[in-house]
Design an enzyme around this catalytic site. Structure first.
Site, PDB file in Angstrom:
ATOM      1  N   ALA A 172      -8.041   3.332   9.193  1.00 28.34           N
ATOM      2  CA  ALA A 172      -7.613   2.279  10.112  1.00 28.34           C
ATOM      3  C   ALA A 172      -6.115   2.042  10.134  1.00 28.34           C
ATOM      4  O   ALA A 172      -5.596   1.456  11.066  1.00 28.34           O
ATOM      5  CB  ALA A 172      -8.345   0.974   9.776  1.00 28.34           C
ATOM      6  N   SER A 173      -5.410   2.483   9.086  1.00 27.37           N
ATOM      7  CA  SER A 173      -3.955   2.310   9.116  1.00 27.37           C
ATOM      8  C   SER A 173      -3.271   3.520   8.508  1.00 27.37           C
ATOM      9  O   SER A 173      -3.894   4.351   7.854  1.00 27.37           O
ATOM     10  CB  SER A 173      -3.534   1.037   8.369  1.00 27.37           C
ATOM     11  OG  SER A 173      -3.717   1.189   6.989  1.00 27.37           O
ATOM     12  N   GLN A 186       0.573   4.808   6.570  1.00 32.56           N
ATOM     13  CA  GLN A 186       1.799   4.353   5.929  1.00 32.56           C
ATOM     14  C   GLN A 186       2.805   5.490   5.807  1.00 32.56           C
ATOM     15  O   GLN A 186       2.438   6.638   5.564  1.00 32.56           O
ATOM     16  CB  GLN A 186       1.531   3.825   4.501  1.00 32.56           C
ATOM     17  CG  GLN A 186       0.737   2.538   4.432  1.00 32.56           C
ATOM     18  CD  GLN A 186      -0.740   2.757   4.619  1.00 32.56           C
ATOM     19  OE1 GLN A 186      -1.299   3.732   4.114  1.00 32.56           O
ATOM     20  NE2 GLN A 186      -1.386   1.886   5.367  1.00 32.56           N
ATOM     21  N   GLU A 228       0.856  -1.201   0.000  1.00 28.03           N
ATOM     22  CA  GLU A 228       0.000   0.000   0.000  1.00 28.03           C
ATOM     23  C   GLU A 228       0.892   1.251   0.000  1.00 28.03           C
ATOM     24  O   GLU A 228       0.671   2.200  -0.757  1.00 28.03           O
ATOM     25  CB  GLU A 228      -0.875  -0.037   1.256  1.00 28.03           C
ATOM     26  CG  GLU A 228      -2.041   0.904   1.249  1.00 28.03           C
ATOM     27  CD  GLU A 228      -2.903   0.725   2.490  1.00 28.03           C
ATOM     28  OE1 GLU A 228      -2.699  -0.257   3.247  1.00 28.03           O
ATOM     29  OE2 GLU A 228      -3.783   1.560   2.707  1.00 28.03           O
TER      30      GLU A 228
HETATM   31  O1  IDP Z   1      -8.281   8.349  -4.200  1.00 24.96           O
HETATM   32  C1  IDP Z   1      -8.074   8.991  -3.176  1.00 24.96           C
HETATM   33  N1  IDP Z   1      -7.412  10.163  -3.235  1.00 24.96           N
HETATM   34  C2  IDP Z   1      -7.131  10.897  -2.132  1.00 24.96           C
HETATM   35  N2  IDP Z   1      -7.519  10.531  -0.902  1.00 24.96           N
HETATM   36  C3  IDP Z   1      -8.189   9.385  -0.768  1.00 24.96           C
HETATM   37  C4  IDP Z   1      -8.487   8.568  -1.873  1.00 24.96           C
HETATM   38  N3  IDP Z   1      -9.134   7.503  -1.434  1.00 24.96           N
HETATM   39  C5  IDP Z   1      -9.249   7.655  -0.092  1.00 24.96           C
HETATM   40  N4  IDP Z   1      -8.717   8.786   0.315  1.00 24.96           N
HETATM   41  C6  IDP Z   1      -8.668   9.321   1.682  1.00 24.96           C
HETATM   42  O2  IDP Z   1      -8.369   8.252   2.568  1.00 24.96           O
HETATM   43  C7  IDP Z   1      -8.949   8.508   3.834  1.00 24.96           C
HETATM   44  C8  IDP Z   1      -9.750   7.346   4.253  1.00 24.96           C
HETATM   45  O3  IDP Z   1      -8.922   6.250   4.421  1.00 24.96           O
HETATM   46  P1  IDP Z   1      -9.393   4.801   3.990  1.00 24.96           P
HETATM   47  O4  IDP Z   1     -10.865   4.671   4.027  1.00 24.96           O
HETATM   48  O5  IDP Z   1      -8.754   4.496   2.662  1.00 24.96           O
HETATM   49  O6  IDP Z   1      -8.791   3.942   5.150  1.00 24.96           O
HETATM   50  P2  IDP Z   1      -7.642   2.832   5.133  1.00 24.96           P
HETATM   51  O7  IDP Z   1      -6.588   3.303   4.169  1.00 24.96           O
HETATM   52  O8  IDP Z   1      -7.155   2.807   6.556  1.00 24.96           O
HETATM   53  O9  IDP Z   1      -8.300   1.558   4.698  1.00 24.96           O
HETATM   54  C9  IDP Z   1      -9.809   9.748   3.664  1.00 24.96           C
HETATM   55  O10 IDP Z   1      -9.062  10.850   4.119  1.00 24.96           O
HETATM   56  C10 IDP Z   1      -9.986   9.863   2.184  1.00 24.96           C
HETATM   57  O11 IDP Z   1     -10.152  11.213   1.862  1.00 24.96           O
HETATM   58 CA    CA Z   2      -6.552   4.220   2.075  1.00 21.96          CA
END
Ligand code: IDP
Ligand code: CA
Length: 488
Positions: A263-264, A266, A232
């Site tokens: 939730a995470s 990087q 990721e």
């Molecule tokens: O395509 C994208 N471009 C920019 N920011 C994104 C994109 N997809 C998700 N985000 C951002 O990622 C954050 C949400 O994190 P996500 O739901 O992906 O959690 P995770 O990475 O922990 O699974 C939010 O701030 C959202 O604006």
């Molecule tokens: Ca994400």
């Protein structure tokens, strides 16, 4: 993972004119590569939440007037154009303009789903090859999202898959029927599914796989899976450094990336000093080859350190077994607040410290307990600049530290200043999210005490680079096309 000898990258990648009109989701984007300039046809009101499920008008992708051509000159990626009518810190790194004029295009598509912990997003990338011997171009991206994320459907996998189907219908609309069979579709899930039990996560992935199988698209083996945390980070690093032209030519000045999900989180960068490699635990280093270069990256994904997981940890509610009607209180929340919050399919009751302290100081101490001593601190990053996106971006926008469309450059201390302002005046920020103080304090502590950045470390807050989302999904699509032998 091997990314090397990327034959699909033997091409020119450009982002050209985008026209817009609405159809499914009241929106559909046509890419037309007959100019190197964005002709931002429609303009309109900006939308506060870029990832809400609500349909939006065509203005969303139209506001950038940044003309771009990113090029890969036979087997080595190089960027050959960037005009900009606004200051960007990577501005000087783009070599002079070259513009293809042959508009007869052979178009390819790649569909990548990001099943994040807070939402599911579709990225439909368009590539164009004008003739077999010519360079390939990344023409543009169609992006849409739904909330909540798949993990909220842990007990209703079919309903979860239905959200994916709604987004996939958009691709059916966007990709011409004669290309459906050649267009790969892949979904990769991140921290939300990593945190679910194996059984629940697999049930969701199985339902999604069925949706894909029923679609007219090319469904590669392993098309629905959980993305490894370190990939990721690497894939997001590839996306950002590719889009900013840093993976080309001799003088590569790659930039580190910081992604803060729900939730995470990087952190990824290319170490410059031998000392860093020596001091870093082996599982924080990953080698891969791309664009005829081998990169040994420092990357780590901290599961449970995303913004929303950190809220639960700060509240002492991360252990889901312990929930059962309990009220979780924090000095980071408005004193009188009592409310409910749903995350990952679980309901939490939370509130302010009615009798006790509130404000930045006690909040910082609370948040520190979540972070202190839990993260590796590479010395090298202290003085470096990083690209930061996701919730770093969102919270900076929410507090007017940066503009929603333009992004901007901040110092780490700007987050701290804003955290103090919000936490010590919670009543003034009543209408914003009740978690604003906690979120800003967490971001401050994560950057300073977690990763060990200096107050003066520069962060380039970025949602899009050259009108393409800064997401790991573009890097993943490159890898997908390469593994499928879809060459250009
Ligand atoms: O395509 C994208 N471009 C920019 N920011 C994104 C994109 N997809 C998700 N985000 C951002 O990622 C954050 C949400 O994190 P996500 O739901 O992906 O959690 P995770 O990475 O922990 O699974 C939010 O701030 C959202 O604006
Ligand atoms: Ca994400």
């Amino acid at each position: 993972m091997e990314y090397g000898k990327a034959s699909f990258l033997k091409g020119r990648i450009s982002v050209c004119r985008q026209n817009f009109f609405s159809r499914l989701f009241k929106e559909r984007i046509f890419g037309k590569c007959d100019s190197c300039f964005f002709s931002a046809g429609a303009t309109g009101a900006l939308i506060a939440d870029p990832y809400s499920a609500a349909p939006r008008g065509p203005s969303r992708m139209a506001a950038s007037r940044l003309p771009i051509l990113l090029a890969v000159a036979f087997s080595s990626l190089s960027c050959i154009l960037s005009h900009s009518n606004r200051e960007m810190w990577f501005q000087d790194l783009f070599p002079p303009n070259t513009c293809p004029i042959n508009a007869k295009a052979n178009t390819f598509y790649g569909i990548m789903f990001d099943a994040g912990s807070t939402g599911t997003r579709i990225h439909i990338y368009t590539f164009v090859q004008k003739s077999p011997e010519k360079l390939i171009e990344l023409e543009g991206e169609i992006f849409e999202s739904v909330k909540p994320g798949l993990s909220a459907y842990a007990d209703q996998p079919e309903k979860g898959a239905e959200t994916v189907k709604r987004l996939l219908d958009m691709a059916i609309d966007a990709v011409p029927p004669h290309l459906w069979k050649k267009t790969p579709v892949v979904l990769k899930a991140t921290a939300g599914l990593r945190l679910l039990s194996e059984e629940k996560a697999q049930a969701l992935l199985l339902e999604v796989r069925e949706v894909f199988e029923e679609s007219p698209f090319l469904v590669p083996e392993d098309s629905v899976s959980i993305l490894d945390g370190s990939y990721e980070g690497i894939l997001a690093w590839i996306t950002v450094n590719f889009l900013t032209g840093q993976l080309s030519g001799q003088n590569q000045h790659t930039v580190g990336t910081l992604d803060l999900g729900g939730a995470s989180t990087q952190i990824t960068f290319l170490p410059r000093f031998e000392e860093t490699l020596k001091q870093t635990p082996g599982d924080f280093l990953t080698s891969f080859e791309m664009f005829n270069s081998t990169y040994k990256l420092y990357t780590h994904s901290y599961l449970g350190f995303g913004l929303k997981a950190a809220r639960l940890a700060t509240l002492g509610a991360l252990d889901m077994e312990a929930v059962g009607g309990q009220m979780f209180r924090s000095s980071c929340l408005p004193k009188q607040l009592e409310a409910e919050w749903h995350f990952g399919g679980v309901k939490y009751q939370y509130g302010g410290n009615k009798q006790g302290e509130t404000g930045f100081k006690p909040c910082y101490l609370e948040v520190l307990k979540v972070i202190k001593g839990k993260l590796h601190q590479p010395d090298e990053i202290r003085g470096s600049s990083f690209y930061a996106f996701s919730y770093y971006y969102d919270r900076a926008v929410d507090t007017n530290l940066i503009d929603y469309e333009e992004g901007g450059v901040l110092e780490v201390r700007d987050f701290e200043r804003k955290a103090k302002e919000v936490c010590d005046n919670m009543e003034r920020y009543n209408s914003a999210s009740p978690f604003l103080c906690m979120d800003l304090t967490y971001i401050t502590a994560l950057l300073k005490e977690g990763f060990g950045f200096r107050d003066s470390t520069l962060l380039q807050l970025t949602k899009k680079v050259n009108n393409i989302e800064t997401s790991w999904t573009l890097g993943a699509t490159f890898h997908l096309l390469q593994s499928l032998g879809i060459t250009y």
